[in-house]
Motif scaffolding. Sequence first.
Motif, short mmCIF file in Angstrom:
data_model
loop_
_atom_site.label_atom_id
_atom_site.label_comp_id
_atom_site.label_asym_id
_atom_site.label_seq_id
_atom_site.Cartn_x
_atom_site.Cartn_y
_atom_site.Cartn_z
N LEU A 29 0.83 -1.21 0.00
CA LEU A 29 0.00 0.00 0.00
C LEU A 29 0.87 1.26 0.00
CD1 LEU A 29 -2.72 -1.15 2.53
CD2 LEU A 29 -3.00 -0.90 0.05
N ALA A 30 1.96 1.22 0.73
CA ALA A 30 2.88 2.37 0.77
C ALA A 30 3.45 2.63 -0.62
CB ALA A 30 3.99 2.12 1.78
N ILE A 31 3.74 1.57 -1.36
CA ILE A 31 4.24 1.73 -2.73
C ILE A 31 3.17 2.37 -3.61
CG2 ILE A 31 4.96 0.45 -4.81
CD1 ILE A 31 6.30 -1.59 -2.84
N LEU A 32 1.94 1.89 -3.48
CA LEU A 32 0.85 2.44 -4.30
C LEU A 32 0.61 3.92 -4.03
CD1 LEU A 32 -1.85 -0.40 -4.29
CD2 LEU A 32 -0.23 0.20 -6.10
N LYS A 33 0.80 4.35 -2.79
CA LYS A 33 0.55 5.74 -2.41
C LYS A 33 1.71 6.68 -2.71
CE LYS A 33 -1.06 7.04 1.43
NZ LYS A 33 -1.35 7.23 2.84
N ASN A 34 2.89 6.13 -2.79
CA ASN A 34 4.09 6.95 -2.92
C ASN A 34 4.15 7.62 -4.29
OD1 ASN A 34 6.72 7.96 -3.25
ND2 ASN A 34 7.59 6.37 -1.94
N GLU A 35 4.12 8.94 -4.28
CA GLU A 35 4.12 9.72 -5.52
C GLU A 35 5.43 9.57 -6.31
OE1 GLU A 35 1.66 12.42 -6.27
OE2 GLU A 35 0.35 11.66 -4.70
N ASN A 36 6.50 9.15 -5.65
CA ASN A 36 7.80 9.03 -6.30
C ASN A 36 8.04 7.66 -6.94
OD1 ASN A 36 8.59 11.69 -5.57
ND2 ASN A 36 9.00 10.94 -3.50
#
Length: 174
Positions: A29-36
Amino acid sequence: MVNTHPPQPHPDDIVQIIKRDHKPLKVLLAILKNENVPYLEKREAFQQLSPLLEAHNVPEQEIWYHCMKREHAYTVEISEGELEHRLAEQICKDMKTTTSERSFLSKAKVLAEMIEHHIKVEERDLLPDFESATTLDERVELGLIYLERQQQIESLQTTERHRFPLSSLDNMQG
């Protein structure tokens, strides 16, 4: 001499199983949210997330939520959780066929934020309350049923992957 150490968590306790299931979900989920994070990496994270989410949500709802509704006064919270599960399932279904990068990224962010909220409520409120309202034996019994159902889901997913390999779907992704 009094033992001052808390008891070791039992690996088959449904509370521990659910928390364990949440760990890889949180990372993805953190990967999906990360704008970078680039689009293709988010696609890959989603391809990993989707089956994990299904293998978690189905037994959670069928086993734990069912018990919570039957034995405990959490009808509103469980109804919210069931709704979040249905919405997550629908968003995942949409994301699998989305060819627009912008649309995929929007859905990924909404999905990630919703699931993160869902996990937070479970870990902060529902799991601790459930743990204190039940015995370890009850939780282990539920945990074993949960694990059996999860294994069934994972076996079905493996069968589906062999019938429809991801490589054959790549051309549909656009």
